[in-house]
Structures are given as structure tokens and as C-alpha cells.
Design a protein around this motif. Structure first.
Motif, PDB file in Angstrom:
ATOM      1  N   MET A  35     -24.788   1.625  50.241  1.00 25.49           N
ATOM      2  CA  MET A  35     -24.559   2.617  49.182  1.00 25.49           C
ATOM      3  C   MET A  35     -24.019   1.929  47.933  1.00 25.49           C
ATOM      4  SD  MET A  35     -22.238   6.096  49.326  1.00 25.49           S
ATOM      5  CE  MET A  35     -23.241   6.814  50.622  1.00 25.49           C
ATOM      6  N   GLN A  36     -24.728   2.062  46.819  1.00 26.08           N
ATOM      7  CA  GLN A  36     -24.310   1.381  45.594  1.00 26.08           C
ATOM      8  C   GLN A  36     -23.063   2.015  44.986  1.00 26.08           C
ATOM      9  OE1 GLN A  36     -27.301   1.299  42.517  1.00 26.08           O
ATOM     10  NE2 GLN A  36     -26.022   0.178  41.084  1.00 26.08           N
ATOM     11  N   TYR A  37     -23.029   3.358  44.970  1.00 19.21           N
ATOM     12  CA  TYR A  37     -21.926   4.053  44.311  1.00 19.21           C
ATOM     13  C   TYR A  37     -20.924   4.533  45.363  1.00 19.21           C
ATOM     14  CZ  TYR A  37     -25.024   3.743  40.348  1.00 19.21           C
ATOM     15  OH  TYR A  37     -25.843   3.266  39.355  1.00 19.21           O
ATOM     16  N   SER A  38     -20.140   3.593  45.854  1.00 17.92           N
ATOM     17  CA  SER A  38     -19.115   3.868  46.856  1.00 17.92           C
ATOM     18  C   SER A  38     -17.766   3.989  46.157  1.00 17.92           C
ATOM     19  CB  SER A  38     -19.071   2.738  47.877  1.00 17.92           C
ATOM     20  OG  SER A  38     -18.625   1.545  47.245  1.00 17.92           O
ATOM     21  N   LEU A  39     -16.696   4.150  46.945  1.00 16.65           N
ATOM     22  CA  LEU A  39     -15.354   4.203  46.360  1.00 16.65           C
ATOM     23  C   LEU A  39     -14.943   2.855  45.779  1.00 16.65           C
ATOM     24  CD1 LEU A  39     -13.446   6.439  48.944  1.00 16.65           C
ATOM     25  CD2 LEU A  39     -14.164   7.049  46.616  1.00 16.65           C
ATOM     26  N   ASP A  40     -15.689   1.782  46.111  1.00 14.43           N
ATOM     27  CA  ASP A  40     -15.405   0.450  45.562  1.00 14.43           C
ATOM     28  C   ASP A  40     -16.271   0.120  44.349  1.00 14.43           C
ATOM     29  OD1 ASP A  40     -13.503  -0.127  47.557  1.00 14.43           O
ATOM     30  OD2 ASP A  40     -15.082  -0.729  48.949  1.00 14.43           O
ATOM     31  N   TYR A  41     -17.095   1.061  43.927  1.00 10.14           N
ATOM     32  CA  TYR A  41     -17.998   0.802  42.801  1.00 10.14           C
ATOM     33  C   TYR A  41     -17.219   0.435  41.531  1.00 10.14           C
ATOM     34  CZ  TYR A  41     -20.556   2.113  38.581  1.00 10.14           C
ATOM     35  OH  TYR A  41     -21.085   2.136  37.317  1.00 10.14           O
ATOM     36  N   SER A  42     -17.689  -0.604  40.841  1.00  5.34           N
ATOM     37  CA  SER A  42     -17.128  -1.030  39.566  1.00  5.34           C
ATOM     38  C   SER A  42     -18.209  -1.795  38.811  1.00  5.34           C
ATOM     39  CB  SER A  42     -15.900  -1.920  39.782  1.00  5.34           C
ATOM     40  OG  SER A  42     -15.308  -2.285  38.547  1.00  5.34           O
ATOM     41  N   GLU A  43     -18.286  -1.580  37.512  1.00  8.92           N
ATOM     42  CA  GLU A  43     -19.382  -2.162  36.733  1.00  8.92           C
ATOM     43  C   GLU A  43     -18.967  -2.306  35.272  1.00  8.92           C
ATOM     44  OE1 GLU A  43     -24.022  -0.943  35.544  1.00  8.92           O
ATOM     45  OE2 GLU A  43     -22.729   0.454  36.643  1.00  8.92           O
ATOM     46  N   ASN A  44     -19.304  -3.440  34.673  1.00  5.71           N
ATOM     47  CA  ASN A  44     -19.158  -3.610  33.236  1.00  5.71           C
ATOM     48  C   ASN A  44     -20.429  -3.100  32.561  1.00  5.71           C
ATOM     49  OD1 ASN A  44     -16.604  -4.909  33.307  1.00  5.71           O
ATOM     50  ND2 ASN A  44     -17.594  -6.823  33.871  1.00  5.71           N
ATOM     51  N   VAL A  45     -20.268  -2.264  31.534  1.00  8.50           N
ATOM     52  CA  VAL A  45     -21.425  -1.722  30.828  1.00  8.50           C
ATOM     53  C   VAL A  45     -21.246  -1.974  29.335  1.00  8.50           C
ATOM     54  CG1 VAL A  45     -21.776   0.063  32.570  1.00  8.50           C
ATOM     55  CG2 VAL A  45     -20.420   0.580  30.537  1.00  8.50           C
ATOM     56  N   THR A  46     -22.365  -2.045  28.628  1.00  7.81           N
ATOM     57  CA  THR A  46     -22.355  -2.243  27.182  1.00  7.81           C
ATOM     58  C   THR A  46     -23.066  -1.081  26.521  1.00  7.81           C
ATOM     59  OG1 THR A  46     -22.393  -4.654  27.449  1.00  7.81           O
ATOM     60  CG2 THR A  46     -23.008  -3.775  25.296  1.00  7.81           C
ATOM     61  N   LEU A  47     -22.391  -0.437  25.580  1.00  7.34           N
ATOM     62  CA  LEU A  47     -22.978   0.685  24.863  1.00  7.34           C
ATOM     63  C   LEU A  47     -24.049   0.191  23.898  1.00  7.34           C
ATOM     64  CD1 LEU A  47     -19.804   2.805  23.991  1.00  7.34           C
ATOM     65  CD2 LEU A  47     -21.265   2.912  26.020  1.00  7.34           C
ATOM     66  N   PRO A  48     -24.912   1.077  23.413  1.00  7.74           N
ATOM     67  CA  PRO A  48     -25.935   0.677  22.446  1.00  7.74           C
ATOM     68  C   PRO A  48     -25.353   0.016  21.198  1.00  7.74           C
ATOM     69  CG  PRO A  48     -26.461   2.833  23.338  1.00  7.74           C
ATOM     70  CD  PRO A  48     -25.097   2.482  23.860  1.00  7.74           C
ATOM     71  N   ASP A  49     -24.089   0.349  20.835  1.00  2.78           N
ATOM     72  CA  ASP A  49     -23.491  -0.266  19.643  1.00  2.78           C
ATOM     73  C   ASP A  49     -22.792  -1.582  19.944  1.00  2.78           C
ATOM     74  OD1 ASP A  49     -21.166   0.451  20.945  1.00  2.78           O
ATOM     75  OD2 ASP A  49     -20.567   1.991  19.513  1.00  2.78           O
ATOM     76  N   GLY A  50     -22.887  -2.048  21.210  1.00  2.62           N
ATOM     77  CA  GLY A  50     -22.311  -3.334  21.574  1.00  2.62           C
ATOM     78  C   GLY A  50     -20.922  -3.275  22.174  1.00  2.62           C
ATOM     79  N   THR A  51     -20.318  -2.103  22.248  1.00  2.00           N
ATOM     80  CA  THR A  51     -18.987  -1.955  22.822  1.00  2.00           C
ATOM     81  C   THR A  51     -19.036  -2.132  24.336  1.00  2.00           C
ATOM     82  OG1 THR A  51     -18.371  -0.394  21.077  1.00  2.00           O
ATOM     83  CG2 THR A  51     -16.993  -0.422  23.049  1.00  2.00           C
ATOM     84  N   ASP A  52     -18.114  -2.941  24.869  1.00  2.00           N
ATOM     85  CA  ASP A  52     -18.042  -3.171  26.307  1.00  2.00           C
ATOM     86  C   ASP A  52     -17.050  -2.201  26.949  1.00  2.00           C
ATOM     87  OD1 ASP A  52     -19.851  -5.323  26.355  1.00  2.00           O
ATOM     88  OD2 ASP A  52     -18.268  -6.711  25.715  1.00  2.00           O
ATOM     89  N   LEU A  53     -17.466  -1.567  28.038  1.00  2.00           N
ATOM     90  CA  LEU A  53     -16.625  -0.643  28.779  1.00  2.00           C
ATOM     91  C   LEU A  53     -16.652  -1.000  30.258  1.00  2.00           C
ATOM     92  CD1 LEU A  53     -17.672   2.815  27.243  1.00  2.00           C
ATOM     93  CD2 LEU A  53     -15.793   1.319  26.544  1.00  2.00           C
TER      94      LEU A  53
END
Length: 226
Positions: free
Chosen positions: A1-19
Motif C-alpha cells: 500500500m503506497q498511502y499508508s500511515l508511514d506515507y511521506s513525500e516531497n512535492v514541488t508546486l507548479p511555481d517551484g515551491t517545495d512542500l
């Protein structure tokens, strides 16, 4: 299962902001309180059917202590060196107890971060998490004065089931199995249109009737100013 209680991911918004996206944790209560305080009165009304200005301890426990199967939530945050993580948004589903293949959906993004693609990104991950758990229907309530939802219904009338009762709109969207990637992507494309502020459900109110929800709207929060 990809989206478990341990799920964590770095994402980048279209404007380049990292979340940072991750599953919600019990220790997120202070961050949830702080983020809730940064929601405008209109955002609270559109998402929670009320302009209440605080969350109770019971509500905070319910919103942060999820079992990961019947109740799952993903939070978005902005991390800065030497500073607490800024809470930006949260998306969650809650399985309908008497209908285990159905779930209710909620998405909230703090006002200053809206219209930057965060709601769409949270929505995509949440729907895939729901599909992983065998959920086949996502439901949401909306206020009928929301122009976005009216536009959505006109554009996707064949894809969304709508029931109007006691002045509220109850929508049902069918979720394809997780292995039907093309169908899932098509459904997500439709939902992204409405990610910010259109799908709303007062999750912490529990399984109340629409009449009770409307009564809740009419009651003035004890903590609000005259």
C-alpha cells in the motif's frame, strides 16, 4: 500500500515551491489548531457550514488520530530551517460505516495558499489512497450558493450523481479500482476542477442528518463575538 500511515513525500508546486506531504499524526494537533486559525470566515463557512472559530479537544483527537483504513488524512506543510512546519492543507476521507465501499471526502487549504495547485495534488493522492482500500464511491456535501459546484455539475452532469435535499447538495462520484489507471486518471481530472472549496463535508459532526447539519449552521458558536 503506497498511502499508508508511514506515507511521506516531497512535492514541488507548479511555481517551484517545495512542500512536504505526509499522513496525519496525533502530534499534529497544535499545527491543526494554528492552521485553522488562519482560515478566513468565508473559508470556514464554505468548508464546514459554520463560522466557528476553534476546534474542541474531541474534534482534534478525531481529526488527527486516524486508523489509516476507515479514516485517512494527508497533510501538506512548508518546512523552513529553524522554524516550525507551516500547516497548509489537509485532505481526508472517512468510510461510511454502514456502506464500507463508500467514503466522505474533505479538503481544506489555508487561504493564502489557495489557487496554487495544492488542493488538486492532495485530492489525487487521497483518491488513490481510497481506491487502495477498496472504496468505490466518494461523497461530499456542498452549499448550493457555491458557484464552482454549479459549474462543475453543468460540465460533468453525466459523471456526478447529485441529490438536493433541505437546501444542500449531496454528490456521489464513483472511484474506479486502483488497477484501472486510465479510468482513475479520468475521474481525477474531473475532481481536480473542484478541488479548492467545492467539495466540503463537516467530518467531525459525524453521521448526522441534513436537518441536523442545517440546525448546526443556525446555531451561533459560543466563542464567537457579537
Amino acid at each position: 500500500m503506497q498511502y499508508s500511515l508511514d506515507y511521506s513525500e516531497n512535492v514541488t508546486l507548479p511555481d517551484g515551491t517545495d512542500l512536504r506531504f505526509r499522513s496525519i499524526r496525533p502530534d499534529d494537533k497544535p499545527a491543526l489548531v494554528e492552521a485553522f486559525a488562519r482560515l478566513s470566515a468565508e473559508s470556514r463557512r464554505r468548508r464546514f457550514f459554520t463560522t466557528k472559530n476553534h476546534l474542541s479537544e474531541d474534534e482534534l483527537r478525531y481529526l488527527t488520530e486516524c486508523d489509516g483504513i476507515n479514516h485517512y488524512a494527508i497533510v501538506a506543510g512548508k518546512e523552513s530551517p529553524g522554524a516550525p512546519t507551516e500547516g497548509i492543507g489537509v485532505a481526508r476521507f472517512v468510510r461510511v460505516p454502514e456502506e464500507p465501499q463508500a467514503a466522505e471526502l474533505a479538503i481544506v487549504v489555508v487561504d493564502k495558499w489557495q489557487n496554487r495547485g495544492i488542493g488538486s495534488m492532495l485530492l489525487e493522492r487521497l483518491v488513490r489512497a481510497a481506491a487502495e482500500r477498496g472504496i468505490r464511491e466518494i461523497r461530499a456535501l456542498a452549499l448550493p450558493d457555491n458557484a464552482q459546484i454549479r459549474s462543475l455539475l453543468e460540465h460533468y452532469a453525466d459523471d456526478v450523481e447529485v441529490l438536493e435535499d433541505h437546501g444542500m447538495l449531496l454528490m456521489t462520484v464513483h472511484v474506479p479500482p486502483v488497477d484501472e489507471e486510465d479510468a482513475l486518471d479520468a475521474m481525477l481530472s474531473m475532481l481536480r476542477y473542484a478541488a479548492l472549496g467545492t467539495f466540503i463535508i463537516p467530518i467531525w459532526l459525524g453521521r448526522r442528518t441534513l436537518q441536523q447539519l442545517l440546525a448546526q449552521m443556525e446555531q451561533k458558536d459560543p466563542g464567537e463575538e457579537e
